[in-house]
Each structure stands twice: as structure tokens, then as C-alpha cells.
Design a protein around this motif. Structure first.
Motif, PDB file in Angstrom:
ATOM      1  N   ALA A 179       0.827  -1.211   0.000  1.00 45.97           N
ATOM      2  CA  ALA A 179       0.000   0.000   0.000  1.00 45.97           C
ATOM      3  C   ALA A 179       0.860   1.259   0.000  1.00 45.97           C
ATOM      4  O   ALA A 179       0.582   2.222  -0.727  1.00 45.97           O
ATOM      5  CB  ALA A 179      -0.931  -0.016   1.213  1.00 45.97           C
ATOM      6  N   ALA A 180       1.920   1.252   0.809  1.00 46.22           N
ATOM      7  CA  ALA A 180       2.793   2.424   0.885  1.00 46.22           C
ATOM      8  C   ALA A 180       3.542   2.667  -0.412  1.00 46.22           C
ATOM      9  O   ALA A 180       3.819   3.820  -0.781  1.00 46.22           O
ATOM     10  CB  ALA A 180       3.778   2.267   2.041  1.00 46.22           C
ATOM     11  N   ALA A 181       3.876   1.584  -1.126  1.00 45.18           N
ATOM     12  CA  ALA A 181       4.590   1.704  -2.397  1.00 45.18           C
ATOM     13  C   ALA A 181       3.653   1.850  -3.584  1.00 45.18           C
ATOM     14  O   ALA A 181       4.113   1.987  -4.724  1.00 45.18           O
ATOM     15  CB  ALA A 181       5.471   0.471  -2.600  1.00 45.18           C
ATOM     16  N   GLU A 182       2.344   1.791  -3.310  1.00 47.32           N
ATOM     17  CA  GLU A 182       1.312   1.924  -4.345  1.00 47.32           C
ATOM     18  C   GLU A 182       1.419   0.828  -5.406  1.00 47.32           C
ATOM     19  O   GLU A 182       1.342   1.084  -6.608  1.00 47.32           O
ATOM     20  CB  GLU A 182       1.353   3.316  -4.983  1.00 47.32           C
ATOM     21  CG  GLU A 182       1.107   4.437  -3.977  1.00 47.32           C
ATOM     22  CD  GLU A 182       1.070   5.813  -4.620  1.00 47.32           C
ATOM     23  OE1 GLU A 182       1.536   5.949  -5.776  1.00 47.32           O
ATOM     24  OE2 GLU A 182       0.584   6.751  -3.972  1.00 47.32           O
ATOM     25  N   VAL A 183       1.617  -0.400  -4.919  1.00 47.87           N
ATOM     26  CA  VAL A 183       1.605  -1.585  -5.779  1.00 47.87           C
ATOM     27  C   VAL A 183       0.779  -2.656  -5.076  1.00 47.87           C
ATOM     28  O   VAL A 183       0.367  -2.484  -3.924  1.00 47.87           O
ATOM     29  CB  VAL A 183       3.030  -2.122  -6.060  1.00 47.87           C
ATOM     30  CG1 VAL A 183       3.871  -1.092  -6.797  1.00 47.87           C
ATOM     31  CG2 VAL A 183       3.716  -2.545  -4.762  1.00 47.87           C
ATOM     32  N   SER A 184       0.531  -3.754  -5.743  1.00 47.80           N
ATOM     33  CA  SER A 184      -0.216  -4.845  -5.136  1.00 47.80           C
ATOM     34  C   SER A 184       0.716  -5.762  -4.353  1.00 47.80           C
ATOM     35  O   SER A 184       1.922  -5.818  -4.638  1.00 47.80           O
ATOM     36  CB  SER A 184      -0.924  -5.657  -6.217  1.00 47.80           C
ATOM     37  OG  SER A 184       0.028  -6.347  -7.013  1.00 47.80           O
ATOM     38  N   PRO A 185       0.189  -6.500  -3.359  1.00 49.82           N
ATOM     39  CA  PRO A 185       1.032  -7.469  -2.650  1.00 49.82           C
ATOM     40  C   PRO A 185       1.660  -8.489  -3.597  1.00 49.82           C
ATOM     41  O   PRO A 185       2.809  -8.899  -3.386  1.00 49.82           O
ATOM     42  CB  PRO A 185       0.052  -8.134  -1.678  1.00 49.82           C
ATOM     43  CG  PRO A 185      -0.982  -7.086  -1.411  1.00 49.82           C
ATOM     44  CD  PRO A 185      -1.150  -6.376  -2.727  1.00 49.82           C
ATOM     45  N   SER A 186       0.932  -8.880  -4.634  1.00 52.77           N
ATOM     46  CA  SER A 186       1.496  -9.840  -5.580  1.00 52.77           C
ATOM     47  C   SER A 186       2.694  -9.253  -6.311  1.00 52.77           C
ATOM     48  O   SER A 186       3.638  -9.973  -6.650  1.00 52.77           O
ATOM     49  CB  SER A 186       0.434 -10.288  -6.583  1.00 52.77           C
ATOM     50  OG  SER A 186      -0.025  -9.199  -7.371  1.00 52.77           O
ATOM     51  N   THR A 187       2.687  -7.946  -6.555  1.00 55.76           N
ATOM     52  CA  THR A 187       3.828  -7.296  -7.182  1.00 55.76           C
ATOM     53  C   THR A 187       5.035  -7.324  -6.254  1.00 55.76           C
ATOM     54  O   THR A 187       6.168  -7.582  -6.689  1.00 55.76           O
ATOM     55  CB  THR A 187       3.491  -5.841  -7.551  1.00 55.76           C
ATOM     56  OG1 THR A 187       2.451  -5.831  -8.524  1.00 55.76           O
ATOM     57  CG2 THR A 187       4.715  -5.118  -8.115  1.00 55.76           C
ATOM     58  N   VAL A 188       4.809  -7.076  -4.967  1.00 55.85           N
ATOM     59  CA  VAL A 188       5.904  -7.149  -3.999  1.00 55.85           C
ATOM     60  C   VAL A 188       6.539  -8.535  -4.028  1.00 55.85           C
ATOM     61  O   VAL A 188       7.765  -8.674  -4.107  1.00 55.85           O
ATOM     62  CB  VAL A 188       5.411  -6.821  -2.577  1.00 55.85           C
ATOM     63  CG1 VAL A 188       6.557  -7.024  -1.560  1.00 55.85           C
ATOM     64  CG2 VAL A 188       4.901  -5.391  -2.494  1.00 55.85           C
ATOM     65  N   PHE A 189       5.698  -9.577  -4.002  1.00 56.41           N
ATOM     66  CA  PHE A 189       6.221 -10.937  -3.994  1.00 56.41           C
ATOM     67  C   PHE A 189       6.871 -11.309  -5.327  1.00 56.41           C
ATOM     68  O   PHE A 189       7.758 -12.165  -5.365  1.00 56.41           O
ATOM     69  CB  PHE A 189       5.114 -11.927  -3.653  1.00 56.41           C
ATOM     70  CG  PHE A 189       4.768 -11.963  -2.187  1.00 56.41           C
ATOM     71  CD1 PHE A 189       5.730 -12.302  -1.246  1.00 56.41           C
ATOM     72  CD2 PHE A 189       3.489 -11.666  -1.757  1.00 56.41           C
ATOM     73  CE1 PHE A 189       5.416 -12.333   0.112  1.00 56.41           C
ATOM     74  CE2 PHE A 189       3.166 -11.709  -0.402  1.00 56.41           C
ATOM     75  CZ  PHE A 189       4.138 -12.037   0.528  1.00 56.41           C
ATOM     76  N   ARG A 190       6.432 -10.689  -6.397  1.00 59.24           N
ATOM     77  CA  ARG A 190       7.056 -10.970  -7.690  1.00 59.24           C
ATOM     78  C   ARG A 190       8.498 -10.454  -7.718  1.00 59.24           C
ATOM     79  O   ARG A 190       9.385 -11.084  -8.304  1.00 59.24           O
ATOM     80  CB  ARG A 190       6.244 -10.335  -8.826  1.00 59.24           C
ATOM     81  CG  ARG A 190       6.771 -10.695 -10.211  1.00 59.24           C
ATOM     82  CD  ARG A 190       5.753 -10.397 -11.289  1.00 59.24           C
ATOM     83  NE  ARG A 190       5.508  -8.985 -11.469  1.00 59.24           N
ATOM     84  CZ  ARG A 190       4.375  -8.363 -11.156  1.00 59.24           C
ATOM     85  NH1 ARG A 190       3.368  -9.059 -10.633  1.00 59.24           N
ATOM     86  NH2 ARG A 190       4.227  -7.078 -11.352  1.00 59.24           N
ATOM     87  N   TYR A 191       8.724  -9.330  -7.071  1.00 57.26           N
ATOM     88  CA  TYR A 191      10.072  -8.763  -7.033  1.00 57.26           C
ATOM     89  C   TYR A 191      10.912  -9.329  -5.886  1.00 57.26           C
ATOM     90  O   TYR A 191      12.135  -9.450  -6.011  1.00 57.26           O
ATOM     91  CB  TYR A 191       9.995  -7.239  -6.893  1.00 57.26           C
ATOM     92  CG  TYR A 191       9.631  -6.516  -8.159  1.00 57.26           C
ATOM     93  CD1 TYR A 191      10.598  -6.189  -9.102  1.00 57.26           C
ATOM     94  CD2 TYR A 191       8.313  -6.164  -8.424  1.00 57.26           C
ATOM     95  CE1 TYR A 191      10.276  -5.529 -10.271  1.00 57.26           C
ATOM     96  CE2 TYR A 191       7.970  -5.499  -9.598  1.00 57.26           C
ATOM     97  CZ  TYR A 191       8.959  -5.182 -10.510  1.00 57.26           C
ATOM     98  OH  TYR A 191       8.623  -4.528 -11.677  1.00 57.26           O
TER      99      TYR A 191
END
Length: 207
Positions: free
Chosen positions: A53-65
Motif C-alpha cells: 500500500a505504501a509503495a502503491e503496488v499490489s502485494p502480488s507485485t511485492v512478492f514478484r520482485y
């Protein structure tokens, strides 16, 4: 490297396409959000959902990176850069001196270009056992990657036991130096500590 790899000087860096630049920007935003939240509420209380939320992306995007939360703190894009830097060292240079030069250049550059991130990474690594444990794993992965370049430079087979032991030993030096640096308030010259530690590896401990 994890813990301490760094990009080459601007003139040596390849030009990135739009897609690659967007990826780097997203990774940087995720890291920055993580450090900010950790500073505000602690590492354990910070969730991937909050980071997203703070980075303005989805949790799945965080896990992808970043496969784990610890990887957000530890993972960077520069292992291939370090491998290339080792291969580019002068022919006939002793392997220990090649790795010494590459590691020192790495920490000097990242402290010059990203000092706050380097110091925040060291603080989290020192305080959070899970991050320290993951650091050991990622450095083992980096060691295997760099051992390919060392094997080629020394005319040995990839996977050669002595090459793996040598490279792993140098990466262990980097790990312990980074922890020592963080334990002592990050006041010492990190590159000088690497020099000192590698000298002790080369010469052994005097009785």
C-alpha cells in the motif's frame, strides 16, 4: 550481494530500456516504503500488505520482485555486475586481490551513492535474526555465482571444491565485516575493514 554489491560508474553502466527502468523504479519504491514503515513501527509489525500500500503496488507485485520480506532489505540487482567486474580484472592477478578490489569498489560506491539505504540495511540486519539468516542464504547464492568467474580465471572447472571454498570464505568475510560495522555504529571505514579482514584471511591469525 547481496548485502554490499553496487553498480559500476555511470559511464560503464549499460543503457536500460523503459521496461527495465520501470522495474528498478518499482523495486526502489518497495524498498523505500519498507524502510520507512520499519522505522515507524518495527520490522515484525510491518506486513507485506502495508508495504504494498505504501509503495502503491499490489502485494502480488511485492512478492514478484521479492520472494520474502527479508529479501526486500537484502536483494539487489548487482550480482551479475560483480561477476563481470571479476572477469574484467587484469590477467594474472591473484584471485584474492581480484575479489578484494571488486568488494571494496562495491562498498565505496554504494556508500557514496546510497549511504542512507546502506546504513538502514545494516541496522535491520543487525537487529532482526530472520534478516541475518536470510543474508547468509543470499550470500551463499552470490558465492556460487562469483565462483564461476573465479573458476574461469584460474583455469579450473565450474564447481571445483577449492574454488567454492575460496569464494565462500571471501563472502563470509564480507558478511562478518558488515555485521561488525553495524555492531560498532557504522562509524568505521567499511572498505578499510574489508582490507583488514582479507589480510587476516590471507595471513592467518598470529599466535
Amino acid at each position: 550481494m547481496s548485502a554490499s554489491a553496487s553498480p559500476p560508474p555511470d559511464e560503464q553502466r549499460p543503457r536500460l530500456g523503459l521496461r527495465e527502468r520501470k522495474k528498478l523504479k518499482t523495486r526502489a519504491a518497495i524498498r523505500e516504503a519498507t524502510y520507512r514503515l520499519v522505522a515507524e513501527q518495527g520490522y515484525e509489525a510491518t506486513t507485506v500488505e502495508q508495504i504494498a500500500a505504501a509503495a502503491e503496488v499490489s502485494p502480488s507485485t511485492v512478492f514478484r520482485y521479492f520472494p520474502t520480506k527479508e529479501d526486500i532489505v537484502l536483494t539487489d540487482e548487482f550480482d551479475p555486475v560483480m561477476e563481470a567486474a571479476i572477469r574484467a580484472r587484469p590477467a594474472g592477478e591473484p584471485p584474492l586481490e581480484s575479489l578484494r578490489a571488486v568488494l571494496k569498489q562495491a562498498v565505496e560506491t554504494i556508500l557514496a551513492e546510497q549511504p542512507d539505504e546502506m546504513r538502514r540495511r545494516g541496522k535491520v540486519m543487525l537487529e532482526i535474526p530472520a534478516v541475518r539468516a536470510r543474508m547468509t542464504e543470499t550470500m551463499a547464492e552470490t558465492s556460487l555465482l562469483l565462483s564461476r568467474a573465479v573458476a574461469d580465471r584460474t583455469g579450473r572447472e565450474t564447481g571445483d571444491l577449492e574454488v567454492r571454498i575460496f569464494t565462500a570464505s571471501v563472502m563470509a568475510v564480507l558478511r562478518e565485516v558488515t555485521i561488525y560495522w553495524a555492531e560498532h555504529g557504522q562509524k568505521d571505514d567499511l572498505a578499510a575493514l574489508i582490507d583488514r579482514a582479507l589480510d587476516s584471511l590471507k595471513g592467518g591469525l598470529a599466535l
